[in-house]
Write a protein that holds these residues in place. Structure first.
Motif, PDB file in Angstrom:
ATOM      1  N   PHE A  67       0.854  -1.184   0.000  1.00  0.00           N
ATOM      2  CA  PHE A  67       0.000   0.000   0.000  1.00  0.00           C
ATOM      3  C   PHE A  67       0.896   1.242   0.000  1.00  0.00           C
ATOM      4  O   PHE A  67       2.005   1.218   0.551  1.00  0.00           O
ATOM      5  CB  PHE A  67      -0.897   0.030   1.242  1.00  0.00           C
ATOM      6  N   VAL A  68       0.416   2.312  -0.631  1.00  0.00           N
ATOM      7  CA  VAL A  68       1.183   3.555  -0.671  1.00  0.00           C
ATOM      8  C   VAL A  68       0.389   4.688  -0.027  1.00  0.00           C
ATOM      9  O   VAL A  68      -0.850   4.665  -0.016  1.00  0.00           O
ATOM     10  CB  VAL A  68       1.567   3.962  -2.114  1.00  0.00           C
ATOM     11  N   LYS A  69       1.137   5.661   0.497  1.00  0.00           N
ATOM     12  CA  LYS A  69       0.513   6.868   1.035  1.00  0.00           C
ATOM     13  C   LYS A  69       0.209   7.826  -0.110  1.00  0.00           C
ATOM     14  O   LYS A  69       1.020   8.006  -1.018  1.00  0.00           O
ATOM     15  CB  LYS A  69       1.448   7.566   2.035  1.00  0.00           C
ATOM     16  N   VAL A  70      -0.967   8.430  -0.061  1.00  0.00           N
ATOM     17  CA  VAL A  70      -1.371   9.402  -1.069  1.00  0.00           C
ATOM     18  C   VAL A  70      -1.366  10.785  -0.433  1.00  0.00           C
ATOM     19  O   VAL A  70      -1.894  10.976   0.662  1.00  0.00           O
ATOM     20  CB  VAL A  70      -2.774   9.086  -1.635  1.00  0.00           C
ATOM     21  N   PHE A  71      -0.744  11.734  -1.119  1.00  0.00           N
ATOM     22  CA  PHE A  71      -0.647  13.102  -0.612  1.00  0.00           C
ATOM     23  C   PHE A  71      -1.415  14.041  -1.532  1.00  0.00           C
ATOM     24  O   PHE A  71      -1.579  13.785  -2.721  1.00  0.00           O
ATOM     25  CB  PHE A  71       0.816  13.554  -0.526  1.00  0.00           C
ATOM     26  N   GLU A  72      -1.880  15.151  -0.966  1.00  0.00           N
ATOM     27  CA  GLU A  72      -2.543  16.171  -1.771  1.00  0.00           C
ATOM     28  C   GLU A  72      -2.019  17.539  -1.376  1.00  0.00           C
ATOM     29  O   GLU A  72      -1.415  17.714  -0.320  1.00  0.00           O
ATOM     30  CB  GLU A  72      -4.055  16.122  -1.583  1.00  0.00           C
ATOM     31  N   GLU A  73      -2.252  18.503  -2.263  1.00  0.00           N
ATOM     32  CA  GLU A  73      -1.814  19.868  -1.975  1.00  0.00           C
ATOM     33  C   GLU A  73      -2.511  20.408  -0.731  1.00  0.00           C
ATOM     34  O   GLU A  73      -3.697  20.176  -0.525  1.00  0.00           O
ATOM     35  CB  GLU A  73      -2.146  20.804  -3.142  1.00  0.00           C
ATOM     36  N   GLU A  74      -1.756  21.097   0.084  1.00  0.00           N
ATOM     37  CA  GLU A  74      -2.349  21.718   1.267  1.00  0.00           C
ATOM     38  C   GLU A  74      -3.242  22.871   0.837  1.00  0.00           C
ATOM     39  O   GLU A  74      -2.827  23.736   0.074  1.00  0.00           O
ATOM     40  CB  GLU A  74      -1.253  22.224   2.208  1.00  0.00           C
ATOM     41  N   ARG A  75      -4.458  22.877   1.339  1.00  0.00           N
ATOM     42  CA  ARG A  75      -5.397  23.946   0.982  1.00  0.00           C
ATOM     43  C   ARG A  75      -5.225  25.156   1.899  1.00  0.00           C
ATOM     44  O   ARG A  75      -5.670  26.239   1.581  1.00  0.00           O
ATOM     45  CB  ARG A  75      -6.831  23.422   1.080  1.00  0.00           C
ATOM     46  N   GLU A  76      -4.630  24.939   3.022  1.00  0.00           N
ATOM     47  CA  GLU A  76      -4.462  26.029   3.988  1.00  0.00           C
ATOM     48  C   GLU A  76      -2.986  26.185   4.318  1.00  0.00           C
ATOM     49  O   GLU A  76      -2.300  25.233   4.649  1.00  0.00           O
ATOM     50  CB  GLU A  76      -5.247  25.709   5.258  1.00  0.00           C
TER      51      GLU A  76
END
Length: 288
Positions: A67-76
């Motif tokens: 399994f891999v960690k998924v990251f997203e852009e910080e909105r704040e």
């Protein structure tokens, strides 16, 4: 400064700088800094082409498949304003002092961050931390920051930029957008800056007066050191004296430029009789 005068000045700065941030800097600030931070979102099954560095080994061991960690852009994001309130900021040979320009620049940046729903914090420093306002959102919070910048009276008139950067590293555990506003007539802060720059996105904004760059030939004059209060008699007719002063000033500016550049931080020079609007806009566009 009495309360009415303070509120009048706060309102004047709010009207001027909010208009700038709404019409000019909002989009530029957003495109320059948004998405530079990444935050953890979820885990999912490994797919061909995924970065193996993102494998979550705990979850992988539990389910016996990767399994891999998924990251997203910080909105704040969080913006930290670090402003020099030492004695040398109360200097200016045009219509404004350095500290007044620092206040306007800080207010413009704060309203730009507010427009993006980011948190804003403030550190005021001399050779020690004079005031710390933790990051928060909201217009009333920004107005409080402006009030402090306008009326705060520091206990010390000396400067220690390293002390301000150490404090930043101690109180800000997550990445922040950091603007350091000063004339940077100091030294011995490159190591501390390098450490802070590994975690935070830092920009140094040097605010200065053109008459600080060299001594005019005014004969023998008495001058007061704004940071020590010491009265000095200076023979400005002496070419040696003027050259020594000019060399000292160039060295401090060079130190600032090199220290920030080597640490990966941004650099902006703004003379108090120049338009900080053009300088900020140009800087944001270069970085976007």
């Amino acid at each position: 400064m009495d309360t009415k005068e303070l509120l009048r000045k706060v309102r004047k700065i709010e009207i001027k700088t909010r208009r700038l941030s709404d019409h000019i800097f909002g989009g530029e600030y957003h495109s320059t800094f948004k998405g530079r931070g990444m935050t953890f979102s979820e885990v999912r099954q490994y797919q061909f082409g995924d970065d193996v560095r993102n494998i979550d080994w705990n979850v992988t061991a539990r389910y016996n498949e990767p399994f891999v960690k998924v990251f997203e852009e910080e909105r704040e994001l969080t913006m930290m304003l670090i402003a020099d309130v030492s004695g040398s900021q109360f200097f200016g040979t045009t219509a404004q002092f350095k500290n007044e320009i620092i206040t306007e620049i800080a207010a413009t940046l704060a309203f730009s961050a507010l427009q993006n729903n980011d948190k804003i914090g403030l550190i005021l420093f001399s050779d020690k931390i004079e005031l710390y306002i933790p990051p928060k959102k909201g217009k009333s919070h920004v107005l409080r920051i402006i009030r402090e910048l306008l009326e705060f009276e520091s206990e010390s008139k000396k400067t220690d930029i390293a002390e301000a950067l150490k404090f930043l590293s101690n109180v800000m555990k997550k990445k922040a957008i950091v603007f350091v506003l000063s004339d940077f007539m100091a030294e011995d802060y490159d190591h501390t800056l390098k450490i802070a720059g590994k975690k935070h996105d830092i920009t140094g904004i040097r605010v200065y007066d053109k008459h600080e760059e060299s001594l005019p030939n005014l004969g023998i004059i008495s001058v007061e050191d704004e940071e020590t209060g010491e009265l000095l008699t200076v023979n400005t007719q002496s070419g040696k004296v003027r050259n020594t002063y000019a060399t000292y000033h160039r060295e401090r500016v060079g130190y600032f430029q090199n220290a920030f550049t080597r640490s990966g931080a941004g650099v902006l020079h703004n003379r108090i009789d120049e338009s900080y609007v053009k300088k900020l806009l140009g800087y944001f566009k270069r970085r976007a």
